[in-house]
Design an enzyme around this catalytic site. Structure first.
Site, PDB file in Angstrom:
ATOM      1  N   SER A  50       0.854  -1.116  -0.023  1.00  0.00           N
ATOM      2  CA  SER A  50      -0.026   0.076   0.004  1.00  0.00           C
ATOM      3  C   SER A  50       1.014   1.227  -0.123  1.00  0.00           C
ATOM      4  O   SER A  50       2.117   1.190   0.133  1.00  0.00           O
ATOM      5  CB  SER A  50      -0.976   0.001   1.280  1.00  0.00           C
ATOM      6  OG  SER A  50      -0.226   0.045   2.523  1.00  0.00           O
ATOM      7  N   ILE A  52       3.158   4.439  -0.558  1.00  0.00           N
ATOM      8  CA  ILE A  52       4.470   4.813  -1.157  1.00  0.00           C
ATOM      9  C   ILE A  52       4.791   3.690  -1.747  1.00  0.00           C
ATOM     10  O   ILE A  52       5.620   3.430  -2.942  1.00  0.00           O
ATOM     11  CB  ILE A  52       5.425   5.579  -0.424  1.00  0.00           C
ATOM     12  CG1 ILE A  52       4.679   7.250  -0.044  1.00  0.00           C
ATOM     13  CG2 ILE A  52       6.650   5.805  -1.022  1.00  0.00           C
ATOM     14  CD1 ILE A  52       5.248   7.946   0.626  1.00  0.00           C
ATOM     15  N   SER A 175      11.701  10.684   6.829  1.00  0.00           N
ATOM     16  CA  SER A 175      10.622  11.604   7.052  1.00  0.00           C
ATOM     17  C   SER A 175      11.423  12.818   7.415  1.00  0.00           C
ATOM     18  O   SER A 175      12.221  13.041   7.984  1.00  0.00           O
ATOM     19  CB  SER A 175       9.695  11.129   8.075  1.00  0.00           C
ATOM     20  OG  SER A 175       8.920  12.169   8.478  1.00  0.00           O
ATOM     21  N   TYR A 201       9.077   7.865  16.353  1.00  0.00           N
ATOM     22  CA  TYR A 201       8.873   7.721  14.861  1.00  0.00           C
ATOM     23  C   TYR A 201      10.170   8.740  14.067  1.00  0.00           C
ATOM     24  O   TYR A 201      11.045   8.152  13.187  1.00  0.00           O
ATOM     25  CB  TYR A 201       7.538   7.873  14.217  1.00  0.00           C
ATOM     26  CG  TYR A 201       7.463   7.990  12.780  1.00  0.00           C
ATOM     27  CD1 TYR A 201       7.303   6.630  12.080  1.00  0.00           C
ATOM     28  CD2 TYR A 201       7.650   8.973  12.080  1.00  0.00           C
ATOM     29  CE1 TYR A 201       7.295   6.401  10.673  1.00  0.00           C
ATOM     30  CE2 TYR A 201       7.491   8.826  10.511  1.00  0.00           C
ATOM     31  CZ  TYR A 201       7.383   7.666  10.020  1.00  0.00           C
ATOM     32  OH  TYR A 201       7.265   7.675   8.496  1.00  0.00           O
ATOM     33  N   LYS A 205      13.430   7.896  12.076  1.00  0.00           N
ATOM     34  CA  LYS A 205      13.963   8.402  10.922  1.00  0.00           C
ATOM     35  C   LYS A 205      15.348   9.322  10.773  1.00  0.00           C
ATOM     36  O   LYS A 205      15.949   9.137  10.030  1.00  0.00           O
ATOM     37  CB  LYS A 205      12.788   9.305  10.468  1.00  0.00           C
ATOM     38  CG  LYS A 205      11.377   8.625  10.063  1.00  0.00           C
ATOM     39  CD  LYS A 205      11.442   7.694   9.053  1.00  0.00           C
ATOM     40  CE  LYS A 205      10.618   6.477   8.988  1.00  0.00           C
ATOM     41  NZ  LYS A 205      10.728   5.405   7.937  1.00  0.00           N
ATOM     42  N   THR A 234      -1.647   8.529   2.788  1.00  0.00           N
ATOM     43  CA  THR A 234      -1.492   6.981   2.685  1.00  0.00           C
ATOM     44  C   THR A 234      -2.259   6.357   3.621  1.00  0.00           C
ATOM     45  O   THR A 234      -2.599   7.028   4.777  1.00  0.00           O
ATOM     46  CB  THR A 234       0.068   6.627   3.037  1.00  0.00           C
ATOM     47  OG1 THR A 234       0.377   6.971   4.068  1.00  0.00           O
ATOM     48  CG2 THR A 234       0.699   7.455   1.703  1.00  0.00           C
TER      49      THR A 234
END
Length: 322
Positions: A50, A52, A175, A201, A205, A234
């Site tokens: 799913s 990107i 990100s 997160y 990254k 997304t």
């Protein structure tokens, strides 16, 4: 200084990371860069069922590449594979079911893959943002296990195969959120203090950016890059960041727009004319730190990150079946 970093990042995001930012940047794109035939080249995309990942896999398939989809959920992955084959007419689409949060599974997959396939381009796209602290069956914090350790093991396990290939590349989907984080090697699994999934997160990254820089120094025959896809609409964004999605949904990039720079880094000749190890946004390298943000880390912290991940990696390699 975290308030400063967060504010600057959000303002920058409103200007550059939205659909409008992509439309503005795309005016300078050369369409010919990605109008290429990659038949005979092999691409592996993690998290490809799913978002990107799927958008990237589909565009590579349109250009004739052999695409290996690495996904966690078998049912959703089979639907994605069928969609890609139907829309592109490319039959060279292969499916592998692997949980990127499970290091033993990654090792088992990678060792089998090395014996059975060739590989020109690895695209580390799989990721997660779990908003409460959860542990995997191996006792690893789930965001760290997926975003950092999973990316590390998949890449290092496949480097020997990539080193045999012509024009080998590794692209990691990071990100812009990493701009608000300084590398923290003292608490990789978020065991101390309150748990903030968004910041964990972002820290992961940042770690991916450091990994890319370190790999680029260590493996000169492979072109490494890391990129920010912008703020894209997304399934992952909708489920992990519902408040952000509601606020920004009318300004978010499409999945294809988010995937554009991944595709460019994976297939264009122009990408590899630039140095290995850079951070990209909208087909150009951009700084990895905001001005005055004090997010630079000393070399010893970056070396420590690599050492700790290698220790984890070897521990799970020895525990891997087969």
């Amino acid at each position: 200084m975290s308030w400063y970093r967060n504010t600057v990042w959000f303002v920058k995001g409103l200007r550059e990371y939205t659909r409008g930012g992509y439309e503005s940047a795309s005016k300078r794109f050369n369409p010919a860069d990605v109008e290429v035939d990659v038949a005979g080249r092999s691409f592996l995309v993690t998290g490809a069922n799913s978002g990107i990942g799927k958008a990237t896999a589909k565009e590579i398939a349109r250009r004739g590449g052999t695409v290996h989809l690495v996904c966690r959920n078998k049912e959703r992955a089979e639907v994605a594979k069928e969609e890609i084959v139907t829309e592109t007419g490319n039959q060279n689409i292969f499916l592998h079911i692997v949980d990127i949060s499970n290091p033993k599974e990654i090792w088992k997959f990678a060792e089998k893959f090395r014996n059975e396939h060739k590989l020109n381009v690895l695209i580390n796209n799989a990721g997660c943002m779990v908003n409460n602290r959860e542990l995997t069956e191996d006792g690893l914090e789930k965001n760290f296990a997926t975003n950092t350790l999973g990316t590390y093991i998949m890449t290092t396990a496949l480097v020997p195969l990539l080193e045999k290939a012509a024009d080998a590349r590794v692209i990691t989907v990071s990100s812009g959120g990493m701009l608000v984080q300084k590398l923290n090697v003292s608490d990789l699994q978020s065991e101390s203090g309150p748990f903030d999934g968004t910041m964990v997160y972002a820290q992961n990254k940042r770690q991916q950016v450091v990994l890319t820089e370190q790999w680029a120094k260590a493996h000169r025959n492979i072109h490494f890059s890391v990129m920010h896809p912008g703020w894209a609409d997304t399934p992952a964004v909708r489920s992990a960041m519902p408040d952000f999605y509601e606020r920004m949904k009318n300004s978010l990039r499409t999945e294809a727009q988010g995937a554009d720079t991944v595709l460019w880094l994976a297939v264009s000749a122009e990408a590899t004319k630039l140095p290995s190890g850079l951070f990209f946004q909208d087909r150009q390298p951009v700084p990895t730190h905001l001005p005055l943000a004090y997010t630079h880390s000393p070399p010893e912290d970056e070396e420590k990150l690599m050492e700790v991940l290698e220790e984890f990696s070897q521990k799970f390699k020895s525990a891997s079946p087969g």
